[in-house]
Design a protein around this motif. Sequence first.
Motif, mmCIF file in Angstrom:
data_model
loop_
_atom_site.group_PDB
_atom_site.id
_atom_site.type_symbol
_atom_site.label_atom_id
_atom_site.label_comp_id
_atom_site.label_asym_id
_atom_site.label_seq_id
_atom_site.Cartn_x
_atom_site.Cartn_y
_atom_site.Cartn_z
ATOM 1 N N TRP A 175 -3.874 -1.483 -6.635
ATOM 2 C CA TRP A 175 -3.686 -2.333 -7.935
ATOM 3 C C TRP A 175 -2.847 -2.393 -8.747
ATOM 4 O O TRP A 175 -2.254 -3.395 -9.232
ATOM 5 C CB TRP A 175 -5.228 -1.902 -8.845
ATOM 6 N N LYS A 176 -2.055 -1.251 -8.905
ATOM 7 C CA LYS A 176 -0.650 -1.079 -9.742
ATOM 8 C C LYS A 176 0.319 -1.829 -9.012
ATOM 9 O O LYS A 176 1.107 -2.291 -9.684
ATOM 10 C CB LYS A 176 -0.544 0.255 -10.018
ATOM 11 N N ASP A 177 0.256 -1.434 -7.701
ATOM 12 C CA ASP A 177 1.657 -1.990 -6.760
ATOM 13 C C ASP A 177 1.486 -3.519 -6.724
ATOM 14 O O ASP A 177 2.383 -4.177 -6.018
ATOM 15 C CB ASP A 177 1.608 -1.126 -5.621
ATOM 16 N N TRP A 205 0.560 7.147 1.818
ATOM 17 C CA TRP A 205 -0.395 7.899 2.112
ATOM 18 C C TRP A 205 -1.717 7.014 2.456
ATOM 19 O O TRP A 205 -2.745 7.499 2.658
ATOM 20 C CB TRP A 205 -0.722 8.931 0.853
ATOM 21 N N CYS A 206 -1.641 5.918 2.429
ATOM 22 C CA CYS A 206 -2.771 4.966 2.833
ATOM 23 C C CYS A 206 -3.233 5.055 4.140
ATOM 24 O O CYS A 206 -2.289 4.898 4.969
ATOM 25 C CB CYS A 206 -2.579 3.422 2.369
ATOM 26 N N LYS A 228 0.830 -1.242 0.037
ATOM 27 C CA LYS A 228 -0.143 -0.104 0.079
ATOM 28 C C LYS A 228 0.843 1.236 -0.021
ATOM 29 O O LYS A 228 1.970 1.124 0.638
ATOM 30 C CB LYS A 228 -0.967 -0.116 1.383
ATOM 31 N N PRO A 229 0.441 2.574 -0.553
ATOM 32 C CA PRO A 229 1.082 3.656 -0.567
ATOM 33 C C PRO A 229 1.444 4.134 0.836
ATOM 34 O O PRO A 229 0.605 4.024 1.662
ATOM 35 C CB PRO A 229 0.598 4.513 -1.511
ATOM 36 N N ALA A 261 -8.192 6.617 -6.263
ATOM 37 C CA ALA A 261 -6.950 6.692 -6.318
ATOM 38 C C ALA A 261 -6.062 5.797 -5.335
ATOM 39 O O ALA A 261 -5.131 5.176 -5.992
ATOM 40 C CB ALA A 261 -6.268 8.278 -5.833
ATOM 41 N N LEU A 262 -6.564 5.462 -4.205
ATOM 42 C CA LEU A 262 -5.931 4.423 -3.314
ATOM 43 C C LEU A 262 -6.019 3.073 -3.877
ATOM 44 O O LEU A 262 -5.206 2.314 -4.038
ATOM 45 C CB LEU A 262 -6.444 4.558 -1.996
ATOM 46 N N TYR A 294 -6.556 2.244 -6.909
ATOM 47 C CA TYR A 294 -5.796 2.406 -8.264
ATOM 48 C C TYR A 294 -4.152 1.938 -7.920
ATOM 49 O O TYR A 294 -3.542 1.020 -8.664
ATOM 50 C CB TYR A 294 -5.803 3.589 -9.105
ATOM 51 N N ARG A 295 -3.892 2.622 -6.995
ATOM 52 C CA ARG A 295 -2.346 2.591 -6.443
ATOM 53 C C ARG A 295 -2.163 1.136 -5.919
ATOM 54 O O ARG A 295 -1.165 0.565 -6.129
ATOM 55 C CB ARG A 295 -2.062 3.475 -5.280
#
Length: 164
Positions: A157-159, A44-45, A41-42, A151-152, A154-155
């Motif tokens: 999913w991408k990561d 900023w999660c 997770k980013p 946005a979260l 998406y991030r």
Amino acid sequence: MEMIPAWAPAVGFTLLPHAGVCFGGTIIKRGSPTWYQSLQKPSWCPPKWVFPPVWVTLYTSMGYSSYLVWKELGGFNEKSVVPLGLYAGNLAVNWAWAPIFFGAHKIGWGLVTLLLTTGTATATTASWYNINKTAAYLMVPYLAWLCFASALNYRIWKDNSNKK
């Protein structure tokens, strides 16, 4: 037969969005302990304790907004079909996210669901604006949170696209 108390529709409409939490919460608790924690997770999660109070606040605001629209339009009638129908559709896709993301572990489809939720929430808010501006304004925090959640999602999913 007794009449329904004047406050009952306000309470019913305000509580309605929370109904999906009962089902979704069960799915989140089953999927969250191991699978969700294993995801990258980013930074900023938000911590997981943030999500329940945010959703309680947003669902309460959405529910009360729907009551204001229902009341302004004189209940369920021809005039309320589109604005309240959009809202019902929004609730349906909103409630579908947890089973898709946490239950089926489909992060990409969760994102699609969130984007549909954001679209139906935007359409709902726009349709409410000329009926009751307060109701529309009460939807703005929900729209903002949906943008953040998208946005979260998406991030995440991408990561995690390389994980099975």
